[in-house]
Design a protein around this motif. Structure first.
Motif, mmCIF file in Angstrom:
data_model
loop_
_atom_site.group_PDB
_atom_site.id
_atom_site.type_symbol
_atom_site.label_atom_id
_atom_site.label_comp_id
_atom_site.label_asym_id
_atom_site.label_seq_id
_atom_site.Cartn_x
_atom_site.Cartn_y
_atom_site.Cartn_z
ATOM 1 N N ILE A 75 -7.968 -9.532 -0.877
ATOM 2 C CA ILE A 75 -6.834 -8.739 -0.401
ATOM 3 C C ILE A 75 -5.774 -8.807 -1.512
ATOM 4 O O ILE A 75 -5.209 -9.880 -1.757
ATOM 5 C CB ILE A 75 -6.228 -9.330 0.893
ATOM 6 N N PRO A 76 -5.515 -7.693 -2.182
ATOM 7 C CA PRO A 76 -4.553 -7.741 -3.305
ATOM 8 C C PRO A 76 -3.183 -8.227 -2.825
ATOM 9 O O PRO A 76 -2.756 -7.912 -1.713
ATOM 10 C CB PRO A 76 -4.486 -6.281 -3.773
ATOM 11 N N CYS A 77 -2.507 -8.998 -3.702
ATOM 12 C CA CYS A 77 -1.210 -9.568 -3.308
ATOM 13 C C CYS A 77 -0.117 -8.496 -3.292
ATOM 14 O O CYS A 77 0.883 -8.631 -2.596
ATOM 15 C CB CYS A 77 -0.831 -10.708 -4.248
ATOM 16 N N GLY A 78 -0.300 -7.451 -4.101
ATOM 17 C CA GLY A 78 0.678 -6.374 -4.132
ATOM 18 C C GLY A 78 1.922 -6.687 -4.936
ATOM 19 O O GLY A 78 2.834 -5.865 -5.020
ATOM 20 N N ALA A 79 1.980 -7.860 -5.522
ATOM 21 C CA ALA A 79 3.214 -8.263 -6.203
ATOM 22 C C ALA A 79 3.015 -8.648 -7.662
ATOM 23 O O ALA A 79 3.984 -8.759 -8.404
ATOM 24 C CB ALA A 79 3.845 -9.444 -5.454
ATOM 25 N N CYS A 80 1.775 -8.860 -8.090
ATOM 26 C CA CYS A 80 1.570 -9.365 -9.450
ATOM 27 C C CYS A 80 1.506 -8.203 -10.447
ATOM 28 O O CYS A 80 1.471 -7.032 -10.069
ATOM 29 C CB CYS A 80 0.293 -10.202 -9.530
ATOM 30 N N ALA A 81 1.459 -8.582 -11.724
ATOM 31 C CA ALA A 81 1.408 -7.557 -12.767
ATOM 32 C C ALA A 81 0.133 -6.733 -12.646
ATOM 33 O O ALA A 81 0.125 -5.522 -12.888
ATOM 34 C CB ALA A 81 1.482 -8.222 -14.139
ATOM 35 N N GLY A 82 -0.963 -7.399 -12.292
ATOM 36 C CA GLY A 82 -2.228 -6.684 -12.131
ATOM 37 C C GLY A 82 -2.119 -5.616 -11.066
ATOM 38 O O GLY A 82 -2.521 -4.465 -11.266
ATOM 39 N N CYS A 83 -1.559 -6.001 -9.909
ATOM 40 C CA CYS A 83 -1.446 -5.058 -8.797
ATOM 41 C C CYS A 83 -0.608 -3.839 -9.190
ATOM 42 O O CYS A 83 -0.816 -2.745 -8.661
ATOM 43 C CB CYS A 83 -0.837 -5.737 -7.574
ATOM 44 N N ALA A 84 0.344 -4.061 -10.102
ATOM 45 C CA ALA A 84 1.236 -2.967 -10.490
ATOM 46 C C ALA A 84 0.445 -1.821 -11.126
ATOM 47 O O ALA A 84 0.823 -0.652 -11.005
ATOM 48 C CB ALA A 84 2.294 -3.484 -11.457
ATOM 49 N N THR A 85 -0.658 -2.168 -11.780
ATOM 50 C CA THR A 85 -1.453 -1.105 -12.399
ATOM 51 C C THR A 85 -2.669 -0.745 -11.555
ATOM 52 O O THR A 85 -3.009 0.426 -11.413
ATOM 53 C CB THR A 85 -1.927 -1.520 -13.807
ATOM 54 N N ASP A 86 -3.331 -1.756 -10.990
ATOM 55 C CA ASP A 86 -4.567 -1.493 -10.243
ATOM 56 C C ASP A 86 -4.808 -2.665 -9.293
ATOM 57 O O ASP A 86 -4.967 -3.797 -9.757
ATOM 58 C CB ASP A 86 -5.729 -1.366 -11.248
ATOM 59 N N PRO A 87 -4.819 -2.420 -7.996
ATOM 60 C CA PRO A 87 -5.026 -3.532 -7.052
ATOM 61 C C PRO A 87 -6.317 -4.308 -7.330
ATOM 62 O O PRO A 87 -6.408 -5.499 -7.032
ATOM 63 C CB PRO A 87 -5.101 -2.833 -5.686
ATOM 64 N N ASP A 88 -7.293 -3.645 -7.945
ATOM 65 C CA ASP A 88 -8.549 -4.335 -8.265
ATOM 66 C C ASP A 88 -8.311 -5.435 -9.296
ATOM 67 O O ASP A 88 -9.122 -6.341 -9.433
ATOM 68 C CB ASP A 88 -9.575 -3.313 -8.779
ATOM 69 N N GLN A 92 -3.907 -12.720 -8.160
ATOM 70 C CA GLN A 92 -3.715 -13.740 -7.127
ATOM 71 C C GLN A 92 -4.068 -13.193 -5.743
ATOM 72 O O GLN A 92 -3.231 -13.176 -4.836
ATOM 73 C CB GLN A 92 -2.264 -14.219 -7.134
ATOM 74 N N PRO A 93 -5.286 -12.708 -5.609
ATOM 75 C CA PRO A 93 -5.621 -12.122 -4.311
ATOM 76 C C PRO A 93 -5.670 -13.182 -3.216
ATOM 77 O O PRO A 93 -5.990 -14.340 -3.482
ATOM 78 C CB PRO A 93 -7.016 -11.530 -4.541
ATOM 79 N N GLY A 94 -5.336 -12.774 -2.005
ATOM 80 C CA GLY A 94 -5.675 -13.573 -0.836
ATOM 81 C C GLY A 94 -7.074 -13.166 -0.398
ATOM 82 O O GLY A 94 -7.656 -12.236 -0.967
ATOM 83 N N PHE A 95 -7.596 -13.858 0.586
ATOM 84 C CA PHE A 95 -8.971 -13.550 0.979
ATOM 85 C C PHE A 95 -9.093 -13.300 2.475
ATOM 86 O O PHE A 95 -8.367 -13.889 3.289
ATOM 87 C CB PHE A 95 -9.925 -14.672 0.536
ATOM 88 N N LEU A 96 -10.035 -12.419 2.746
ATOM 89 C CA LEU A 96 -10.412 -12.162 4.129
ATOM 90 C C LEU A 96 -10.758 -13.505 4.779
ATOM 91 O O LEU A 96 -11.386 -14.349 4.150
ATOM 92 C CB LEU A 96 -11.634 -11.228 4.107
#
Lengths: 317, 354
Positions: A75-88, A92-96
């Motif tokens: 589950i993408p964190c939505g806040a990191c630098a990675g998420c800013a470009t692509d949630p994939d 720092q993803p959380g997990f199901l």
């Protein structure tokens, strides 16, 4: 851990409800059970390896009712630098099963972006291996350059170690693989897939391996991995351990070692895993040693915590 | 037409056609033919693919015979290789059963033993199995003595019950049948038997030239579809069978697969370990549920519980006991752990049903 009735949280707008047919027990589920890590809300419904069929889906999801799917557990964190470009690319993803209710349940509600359809010809109990196989593919994908040598040590032949061997065998049938694994059934699969097996890393020759995969995750396994690594070797750490390890930097320097960690996978790894399982599932299916009903899970999970003898445990909710 | 078929019809008058296990409707779930759930090893698969390049050549089984002799620690002249165990049964019947020859079998019998006995027009003498599904060895030996039997078929573990003989009882049986009676000890399922319950066949062969031991690659080595079996017996018995077997009876792919399987015993060890785990779980559940069953030492369990349709509804094909001389029973092959989870669910649901 106990089994009981609880309401499925109201699916968020756009979510798809999946009827879970098979879930997989992962070492990280056991890690949660041991120390409560990562879970944001108790009581939690654990489980992040999932195969099932779409039970209800909004039209916009693109999923038809009845479609066979596996889940991307991240589950993408939505806040990191990675998420800013692509949630994939979330770093720092959380997990199901940790930050939202997971797969050890009859039903699971998920955003459609996390669902991957699988071919009808792929058996569900094999398809559910897509998630852990993706972890292995992502880890092996981090090796750079791909080792040209033939000597591999795998520490720990649980689900990840065994899937790693199965995948290495597919790619390089002729490589020499040694497995350190004390549990009898796990070691037996190690030999069945072509490895020489020893009970512990201590039993393998120092500086004898060009690739060492730490899939054991006990306090000494990274120490073992460093000892076993030959000059120029790569060490891939896939197992989870919070134990502190002492490292002599001179070992890293003098033998020019490279140590990689690998966290989860990317969506492309999961797609590749599904393709591999659909094409050559027989290579990977032998890791499934146990399949149980949901009400058996607390007892089986407790046994795996005490003295793991199973390899991959599947649950049929 | 009647004239044309007169001989065939005479031979077929008592012959029931063989009924194979039903297929599953899916890629998994076929628990009707006692096959190996994980299939052959990666190296065996590679060997079979490689063998395709030699498909235009006649192949002889001489090399495999020699490898098997090493594997079994006997001289090669004691080994005969056949296209599955079934072919060996036909060859034995052709050579050792005359029209009217007394032949001892259990009831229920293994289907192929029954079939070849009838085709050869032997006189089948059936000895009922014990309440536990095992051979009544004393009664079989007595039947062999009283009738001066030509052949005594002894599959152990027995199919369709899965019961294994007491290994300590084998020498006594061999001592008490006429020396002219060929005892065919079919050990297709030997690998699944508890190690301390496996007969000492080497010792038995050494003292009894009338013993022929049958083995197969179909079960623990997962080559059922390629057909490779073999017999171990006295050199003169083996020589007789060698003289009538078709010269190229085992095909190139099967020979390559068998060679590779013999070099890859770690694979079959693991597969057998999984089957034995699942068999233990199934026995335990059947005991808990009070479902009548035979304690099995094979890779299947035969039970009196849900009918085949209840398993079919869960996507599992099982063998109907009607086909096996056990009406009202079903024979459930041990499958993969996920298949067995489904089977246990069927059993549990059946028991909970009104």
């Amino acid at each position: 851990m106990r089994v009981g009735e609880r309401d499925l949280p109201e699916p968020a707008a756009g979510d798809v409800v999946v009827r879970v047919e098979w879930a997989g027990l992962c070492g990280s589920d056991l890690h949660v059970m041991r120390g409560g890590a990562w879970v944001t809300e108790w009581p939690a419904t654990l489980g992040h390896e999932l195969y099932g069929r779409v039970e209800s889906a909004p039209a916009a999801s693109g999923f038809a009712v009845g479609t066979a799917v596996v889940a991307d557990s991240r589950i993408p964190c939505g806040a990191c630098a990675g998420c800013a470009t692509d949630p994939d690319a979330c770093s720092q993803p959380g997990f199901l099963g940790e930050i939202r209710p997971g797969a050890f349940a009859t039903r699971c509600s998920l955003p459609p972006a996390l669902l991957h359809p699988v071919p009808e010809t792929l058996d569900g109990a094999t398809a559910v291996l897509a998630e852990p196989l993706a972890v292995v593919l992502a880890g092996l994908g981090r090796l750079s350059p791909t080792p040209s040598s033939r000597r591999v040590a795998i520490l720990g032949h649980g689900p990840i170690g065994a899937l790693a061997q199965a995948e290495l065998r597919r790619r390089e049938p002729g490589w020499e693989i040694a497995v350190a694994e004390p549990a009898a059934l796990r070691a037996s699969l190690g030999r069945a897939l072509g490895a020489r097996t020893v009970p512990a890393g201590d039993d393998l020759p120092a500086a004898g391996f060009d690739l060492v995969i730490d899939a054991a995750g006990h306090a000494a396994s990274l120490t073992d991995a460093l000892r076993l690594a030959a000059p120029g070797a790569q060490i891939l750490v896939l197992a989870i351990s919070e134990a502190a390890v002492s490292v002599r930097p001179i070992d890293l320097v003098e033998r020019a070692l490279t140590v990689f960690g690998s966290n989860a996978f990317r969506a492309a790894d999961l797609r590749t895993a599904i393709e591999l399982l659909a094409r050559e599932g027989w290579r990977y299916a032998p890791v499934v040693t146990d399949a149980i009903a949901l009400d058996e899970l607390p007892e089986v999970a407790a046994r795996q915590l005490r003295a793991p003898d199973a390899i991959k445990v599947l649950i049929r909710p | 037409m009647t004239g044309l078929l007169a001989t065939a019809q005479r031979r077929l008058q008592d012959v029931r056609p063989y009924t194979p296990g039903r297929p599953s409707t899916r890629s998994t779930g076929k628990l009707s033919s006692n096959e190996a759930p994980l299939g052959p090893s990666p190296r065996v698969r590679a060997a079979v693919a490689e063998a395709a390049h030699a498909a235009h050549r006649y192949a002889t089984s001489a090399e495999l015979r020699s490898l098997l002799a090493d594997h079994e620690d006997v001289e090669p002249d004691r080994v005969v290789v056949s296209s599955g165990s079934d072919e060996l049964c036909y060859l034995v019947a052709t050579l050792f059963i005359d029209v009217g020859s007394p032949v001892v079998l259990s009831a229920p019998s293994y289907q192929i033993d029954e079939l070849v006995t009838r085709v050869a027009r032997g006189r089948a003498l059936h000895v009922p199995v014990t309440g536990r599904g095992g051979h009544d060895l004393d009664a079989m030996a007595a039947a062999a003595r009283e009738s001066d039997a030509a052949v005594l078929w002894l599959p152990t573990p027995h199919n369709p019950t899965g019961a294994a003989i007491d290994p300590a009882a084998l020498p006594a049986l061999l001592d008490s049948v006429p020396e002219t009676c060929l005892v065919v000890l079919d050990e297709a399922y030997r690998a699944f038997v508890d190690p301390d319950r496996r007969p000492d066949t080497a010792a038995a062969l050494a003292g009894h030239p009338n013993l022929l031991v049958q083995r197969t690659f179909s079960k623990d080595h997962a080559l059922a579809g390629l057909r490779v079996g073999y017999g171990i017996g006295a050199p003169d018995v083996v020589e007789a069978i060698e003289r009538i077997r078709p010269p190229f009876n085992v095909n190139v792919a099967a020979l390559a697969a068998a060679r590779a399987a013999l070099a890859d015993l770690a694979w079959s060890d693991y597969c057998v370990a999984l089957v034995r785990r699942e068999r233990g779980r199934l026995h335990a559940l059947l005991g808990d549920l009070g479902i009548e069953h035979f304690a099995s030492q094979a890779n299947f369990v035969t039970l009196r519980g849900p009918d085949p349709q209840a398993f079919a509804d869960a996507g599992l094909a099982v063998r109907d006991g009607d086909d096996l001389g056990l009406p009202g029973w079903v024979r459930l092959s041990i499958g993969t752990p996920p298949e067995m989870a489904l089977a246990r669910h069927v059993l549990t649901s059946h028991q909970g049903a009104p």
